[in-house]
Design a protein around this motif. Structure first.
Motif, PDB file in Angstrom:
ATOM      1  N   ARG A 522       0.603  -0.700   0.142  1.00 22.48           N
ATOM      2  CA  ARG A 522      -0.074  -0.478   0.301  1.00 22.48           C
ATOM      3  C   ARG A 522       0.992   1.108   0.026  1.00 22.48           C
ATOM      4  NH1 ARG A 522      -2.625  -1.024   4.993  1.00 22.48           N
ATOM      5  NH2 ARG A 522      -4.774  -1.530   3.628  1.00 22.48           N
ATOM      6  N   ILE A 523       0.571   1.868  -0.631  1.00 22.12           N
ATOM      7  CA  ILE A 523       0.831   3.356  -1.358  1.00 22.12           C
ATOM      8  C   ILE A 523       0.498   4.483  -0.956  1.00 22.12           C
ATOM      9  CG2 ILE A 523       2.652   4.149  -1.946  1.00 22.12           C
ATOM     10  CD1 ILE A 523       3.749   2.228  -3.964  1.00 22.12           C
ATOM     11  N   LEU A 524       0.595   4.988  -0.186  1.00 21.86           N
ATOM     12  CA  LEU A 524      -0.544   6.194   0.374  1.00 21.86           C
ATOM     13  C   LEU A 524       0.741   7.920   0.095  1.00 21.86           C
ATOM     14  CD1 LEU A 524      -2.569   5.444   2.932  1.00 21.86           C
ATOM     15  CD2 LEU A 524      -3.207   4.843   0.328  1.00 21.86           C
ATOM     16  N   LEU A 525      -0.280   8.470   0.020  1.00 23.22           N
ATOM     17  CA  LEU A 525       0.771  10.195  -0.508  1.00 23.22           C
ATOM     18  C   LEU A 525      -0.431  11.403   0.677  1.00 23.22           C
ATOM     19  CD1 LEU A 525       2.914  11.727  -0.706  1.00 23.22           C
ATOM     20  CD2 LEU A 525       1.556  12.793  -3.214  1.00 23.22           C
ATOM     21  N   LYS A 526      -0.544  11.173   1.857  1.00 19.41           N
ATOM     22  CA  LYS A 526      -0.907  12.331   2.866  1.00 19.41           C
ATOM     23  C   LYS A 526      -0.506  13.091   3.197  1.00 19.41           C
ATOM     24  CE  LYS A 526      -2.558   7.753   4.738  1.00 19.41           C
ATOM     25  NZ  LYS A 526      -2.966   7.984   7.156  1.00 19.41           N
ATOM     26  N   CYS A 547       6.902  -4.701 -11.804  1.00 21.86           N
ATOM     27  CA  CYS A 547       6.083  -5.780 -12.233  1.00 21.86           C
ATOM     28  C   CYS A 547       4.771  -5.905 -12.038  1.00 21.86           C
ATOM     29  CB  CYS A 547       7.092  -6.347 -10.983  1.00 21.86           C
ATOM     30  SG  CYS A 547       6.186  -5.935  -9.268  1.00 21.86           S
ATOM     31  N   PRO A 548       3.836  -7.650 -12.416  1.00 23.04           N
ATOM     32  CA  PRO A 548       2.758  -7.145 -12.339  1.00 23.04           C
ATOM     33  C   PRO A 548       1.953  -7.109 -10.868  1.00 23.04           C
ATOM     34  CG  PRO A 548       3.522  -9.527 -13.273  1.00 23.04           C
ATOM     35  CD  PRO A 548       4.818  -8.172 -12.526  1.00 23.04           C
ATOM     36  N   LEU A 549       1.222  -6.195 -10.964  1.00 28.17           N
ATOM     37  CA  LEU A 549       0.284  -5.648  -9.308  1.00 28.17           C
ATOM     38  C   LEU A 549      -1.269  -6.327  -9.645  1.00 28.17           C
ATOM     39  CD1 LEU A 549       1.971  -2.636  -8.150  1.00 28.17           C
ATOM     40  CD2 LEU A 549       2.097  -5.162  -7.269  1.00 28.17           C
ATOM     41  N   GLU A 550      -1.906  -6.731  -8.662  1.00 24.05           N
ATOM     42  CA  GLU A 550      -3.041  -7.286  -8.962  1.00 24.05           C
ATOM     43  C   GLU A 550      -3.951  -6.264  -8.096  1.00 24.05           C
ATOM     44  OE1 GLU A 550      -4.207 -11.113  -8.418  1.00 24.05           O
ATOM     45  OE2 GLU A 550      -5.970 -10.912  -8.260  1.00 24.05           O
ATOM     46  N   LEU A 556      -4.695  -1.346  -1.760  1.00 26.12           N
ATOM     47  CA  LEU A 556      -3.693  -2.805  -1.264  1.00 26.12           C
ATOM     48  C   LEU A 556      -3.670  -3.237  -2.949  1.00 26.12           C
ATOM     49  CD1 LEU A 556      -5.194  -4.894   1.878  1.00 26.12           C
ATOM     50  CD2 LEU A 556      -2.713  -3.926   1.183  1.00 26.12           C
ATOM     51  N   TRP A 557      -1.995  -3.587  -3.416  1.00 21.86           N
ATOM     52  CA  TRP A 557      -1.691  -4.502  -4.661  1.00 21.86           C
ATOM     53  C   TRP A 557      -1.203  -5.684  -4.079  1.00 21.86           C
ATOM     54  CZ3 TRP A 557      -3.514  -2.123  -9.183  1.00 21.86           C
ATOM     55  CH2 TRP A 557      -3.876  -0.829  -9.085  1.00 21.86           C
ATOM     56  N   LEU A 558      -1.228  -6.548  -4.728  1.00 18.04           N
ATOM     57  CA  LEU A 558      -0.042  -7.929  -4.663  1.00 18.04           C
ATOM     58  C   LEU A 558       0.564  -7.638  -5.933  1.00 18.04           C
ATOM     59  CD1 LEU A 558      -0.514 -10.731  -3.566  1.00 18.04           C
ATOM     60  CD2 LEU A 558      -2.328 -11.127  -5.111  1.00 18.04           C
ATOM     61  N   GLY A 559       1.587  -8.698  -5.246  1.00 21.06           N
ATOM     62  CA  GLY A 559       2.830  -8.618  -6.074  1.00 21.06           C
ATOM     63  C   GLY A 559       3.494  -9.832  -5.999  1.00 21.06           C
ATOM     64  N   LEU A 584       4.845  11.084   2.262  1.00 22.74           N
ATOM     65  CA  LEU A 584       4.852   9.294   1.837  1.00 22.74           C
ATOM     66  C   LEU A 584       4.552   8.384   2.982  1.00 22.74           C
ATOM     67  CD1 LEU A 584       4.924   7.522  -0.620  1.00 22.74           C
ATOM     68  CD2 LEU A 584       6.947   7.413  -0.317  1.00 22.74           C
ATOM     69  N   VAL A 585       3.760   7.643   3.145  1.00 23.91           N
ATOM     70  CA  VAL A 585       3.426   6.886   3.442  1.00 23.91           C
ATOM     71  C   VAL A 585       3.295   4.907   2.615  1.00 23.91           C
ATOM     72  CG1 VAL A 585       1.956   5.582   5.779  1.00 23.91           C
ATOM     73  CG2 VAL A 585       2.445   8.311   5.118  1.00 23.91           C
ATOM     74  N   PRO A 586       4.212   3.969   2.833  1.00 24.39           N
ATOM     75  CA  PRO A 586       4.295   3.152   2.424  1.00 24.39           C
ATOM     76  C   PRO A 586       4.401   2.257   3.150  1.00 24.39           C
ATOM     77  CG  PRO A 586       6.901   3.673   1.988  1.00 24.39           C
ATOM     78  CD  PRO A 586       5.899   4.752   3.406  1.00 24.39           C
ATOM     79  N   GLU A 587       3.165   0.619   2.454  1.00 28.13           N
ATOM     80  CA  GLU A 587       3.096  -0.161   3.877  1.00 28.13           C
ATOM     81  C   GLU A 587       3.394  -1.710   3.064  1.00 28.13           C
ATOM     82  OE1 GLU A 587       0.386   0.184   7.474  1.00 28.13           O
ATOM     83  OE2 GLU A 587      -0.209   1.222   5.758  1.00 28.13           O
ATOM     84  N   VAL A 588       4.335  -2.797   3.153  1.00 22.52           N
ATOM     85  CA  VAL A 588       4.665  -3.995   2.827  1.00 22.52           C
ATOM     86  C   VAL A 588       4.478  -4.981   3.590  1.00 22.52           C
ATOM     87  CG1 VAL A 588       7.373  -3.641   2.092  1.00 22.52           C
ATOM     88  CG2 VAL A 588       5.864  -5.219   0.628  1.00 22.52           C
ATOM     89  N   LEU A 589       4.390  -5.990   3.380  1.00 27.29           N
ATOM     90  CA  LEU A 589       4.245  -7.335   4.322  1.00 27.29           C
ATOM     91  C   LEU A 589       3.917  -8.649   4.042  1.00 27.29           C
ATOM     92  CD1 LEU A 589       0.881  -7.844   6.291  1.00 27.29           C
ATOM     93  CD2 LEU A 589       1.409  -6.197   4.478  1.00 27.29           C
ATOM     94  N   PRO A 590       4.897 -10.235   3.563  1.00 26.51           N
ATOM     95  CA  PRO A 590       4.350 -11.118   2.692  1.00 26.51           C
ATOM     96  C   PRO A 590       2.538 -11.387   2.966  1.00 26.51           C
ATOM     97  CG  PRO A 590       6.054 -11.127   3.907  1.00 26.51           C
ATOM     98  CD  PRO A 590       5.500  -9.659   5.047  1.00 26.51           C
TER      99      PRO A 590
END
Length: 596
Positions: A522-526, A547-550, A556-559, A584-590
């Motif tokens: 998830r990439i947000l610009l607040k 890369c492909p993102l769904e 939320l996006w899946l890659g 910029l507020v980026p979040e990533v998790l498996p």
């Protein structure tokens, strides 16, 4: 056409350089004076009093044959032969033939032009080019900026040869359309071929008036249009005036800064469109809100006109009580976000800390005013006082020729007794008290608090075995290490707004046993506010992944990431308000971690 130099009258009179010396010692650079006075002349001539005007400043650089053709069209040889006696700067165009000849055209639109009978002393053309001082403008134009008739000084003082041309499409005294063009030179009184001259010269039509002498009139109609074309005027259709400054030393960037510094209230009120075009034709548009030393004053202006709400301890509007049955105006003041280490307005503008921008009818800043001691304990602040229409004329009469302060001792205030003097004194005293009261009651600004990405911190602590002291490391190998690294945001200007761009890299560490790992991102610009990140909706982003993102919904996006290299996701925001600060507020998790 030839230049006609004015013979010195037997009883003496004002020399030509008196017309351009009014701004000496004003404390402002030449470009600032030009921006202030030229735009003020155009605002005073607005077709719709109080309405919007447009002013373009267009530079032109001439060399070789182009310079020679212009000098022939402008008959500059007539002036060059007198050059040693004219009191011109040593770097003037007649002495320095090696450098280019720089011209500046000032074109206004949505104005009336230099209206009136051009042969009569009451016409605007003769007032602009031939009068020195006078009170007619002060008496006849309520809400205008100028009142001395010294506006011409700003043009001639920015010509190294003291020479200008005025070209206007306007209406005569009967309302019929008319084109006018006249050249004027303002130089030192001198002798030439044994005869004394005032230093004023005119390029136009010489008319002998029986029993009165010689009158110099402008070219009119087709003759004016033809000469304007030869001199490089490029007016669009419609009424208005263009002034040509010959051999100017003003630089485009300084002119832009002058417009921003002194005309930001009218720009913010959307009553002024201004552009500066350099010698290459590149356009520069003043953007005062993007200047750190101006932006706080725009907030104070919004507060003063009731556009922005009060914020306890941070921003306040003070509407002053009436005086002598007159509305006075309102003061807006804001606390600056700063630290002990740096000046929040920038190191070149420390003299504007704890000042109040004085503004009246034309919406030009008259002065950044301060006549009080700086407080060692109160938070630093700036203010803006916007005068009411009731007191506009009084304040105009209190201004000196440079229009750079409100002076309660001005002689013109005392014509009708002390009543007007007391009004100006009262206004300045109220500004002082109102601003100091605000400072003394204001809260020091809270330092910005960075938003902690708690979820990401927990994930990184889990994946890399990092945590608070005393917490044991997780047992066994980390099954799914992953990292996120942001690059940006970079801020770009887009029209009247801004855009943020950048990218984030999502990667596995070198030697990771995992062949590939799905992740959610998830990439947000607040929009950031003084007390952290606001609850407002994030600014929409356009993602550009390699890369492909769904899409999974809710931003939320899946890659998938592999050890071969990082998954790079570029982003570009929609245009947003230039007054906003973004985060910029980026979040990533498996995926496996998210599912648990």
């Amino acid at each position: 056409m030839s230049w006609h130099y004015e013979k010195a009258p037997l009883n003496g009179g004002a020399p030509g350089d008196a017309y351009k010396s009014v701004f000496n010692g004003s404390g402002k650079n030449e470009a600032a004076n030009l921006a202030r006075e030229a735009i003020q002349n155009s605002v005073d001539a607005a077709a719709d009093p109080g309405g919007s005007v447009r002013v373009d400043f267009r530079f032109r650089r001439l060399e070789g044959e182009a310079r020679q053709a212009f000098e022939t069209a402008a008959s500059l040889t007539d002036i060059a032969v007198r050059e040693p006696a004219l009191g011109l700067p040593k770097s003037n165009a007649f002495r320095d033939r090696a450098r280019p000849l720089d011209l500046l055209y000032v074109d206004d639109y949505d104005t009336t032009g230099l209206k009136g009978n051009p042969t009569h002393p009451s016409s605007n053309l003769r007032k602009l080019l031939m009068d020195l001082g006078g009170s007619g403008k002060a008496q006849n134009q309520t809400g205008s900026g100028g009142s001395y008739g010294f506006g011409k000084a700003v043009y001639s003082s920015n010509s190294r040869i003291g020479t200008i041309f005025a070209f206007s499409r306007t209406e005569d005294a009967q309302g019929a359309p008319i084109s006018l063009l006249m050249g004027c030179a303002y130089q030192t009184g001198h002798e030439f071929e044994g005869k004394p001259f005032t230093g004023r010269a005119f390029l136009g039509t010489e008319v002998l008036v029986p029993d009165e002498g010689v009158r110099f009139d402008p070219l009119q109609g087709a003759a004016a249009e033809e000469m304007a074309a030869r001199l490089g005027f490029q007016r669009e259709d419609g009424l208005g005036t263009s002034i040509l400054l010959i051999d100017t030393a003003v630089q485009p960037e300084d002119l832009v800064a002058g417009i921003e510094d002194w005309w930001w209230p009218r720009i913010e009120a959307r009553l002024l469109e201004a552009s500066v075009f350099d010698w290459r034709g590149e356009e520069y548009v003043p953007r005062p809100k993007q200047r750190p030393h101006i932006y706080p004053f725009t907030k104070a202006f919004d507060s003063a006109i009731g556009k922005a709400p009060d914020i306890a301890g941070r921003q306040q509007r003070k509407l002053f009580n009436r005086s002598q049955d007159l509305d006075i105006g309102a003061l807006g003041a804001v606390v600056l976000d700063d630290s002990e280490e740096e000046n929040p307005l920038g190191e070149d503008f420390e003299n504007r800390l704890d000042t109040v921008a004085l503004v009246r009818g034309p919406l030009m800043v008259v002065d950044y005013h301060q006549n009080w001691r700086l407080s060692a304990t109160a938070p630093r602040a700036v203010g803006c006082f916007v005068a009411a229409e009731d007191v506009d004329e009084v304040l105009k009469l209190s201004e000196p020729p440079a229009h750079d302060r409100w002076d309660p001792t001005a002689q013109r205030l005392q014509i009708d007794g002390d009543e007007k003097t007391e009004i100006v004194k009262s206004i300045l005293a109220r500004i002082k008290k109102g601003f100091r009261d605000f400072q003394n009651s204001a809260k020091p600004p809270a330092p910005p608090r960075p938003r902690r990405l708690t979820k990401l911190e927990r994930d990184l602590a889990s994946w890399f075995g990092v945590g608070p002291k005393g917490r044991p490391a997780p047992p066994g190998p980390n099954p799914a290490p992953i990292s996120l690294r942001p690059y940006g945001p970079r801020i770009e200007v887009d029209g009247d707004g801004l855009r943020a761009t950048g990218h984030v890299d999502i990667s596995l560490p070198e030697g990771s046993p995992v062949a590939e790992l799905p992740f959610r991102v998830r990439i947000l610009l607040k929009v950031a506010e003084e007390d952290g990140v606001s609850a407002a909706d994030p600014i929409p982003l356009e993602l550009e992944p390699d890369c492909p993102l769904e899409p999974l919904g809710e931003d939320l996006w899946l890659g998938v990431v592999t050890p071969a290299g990082p998954a790079r996701i570029g982003f570009r925001s929609q245009a947003y308000d230039p007054s906003w600060t973004v985060q910029l507020v980026p979040e990533v998790l498996p995926v496996e971690e998210a599912a648990s």
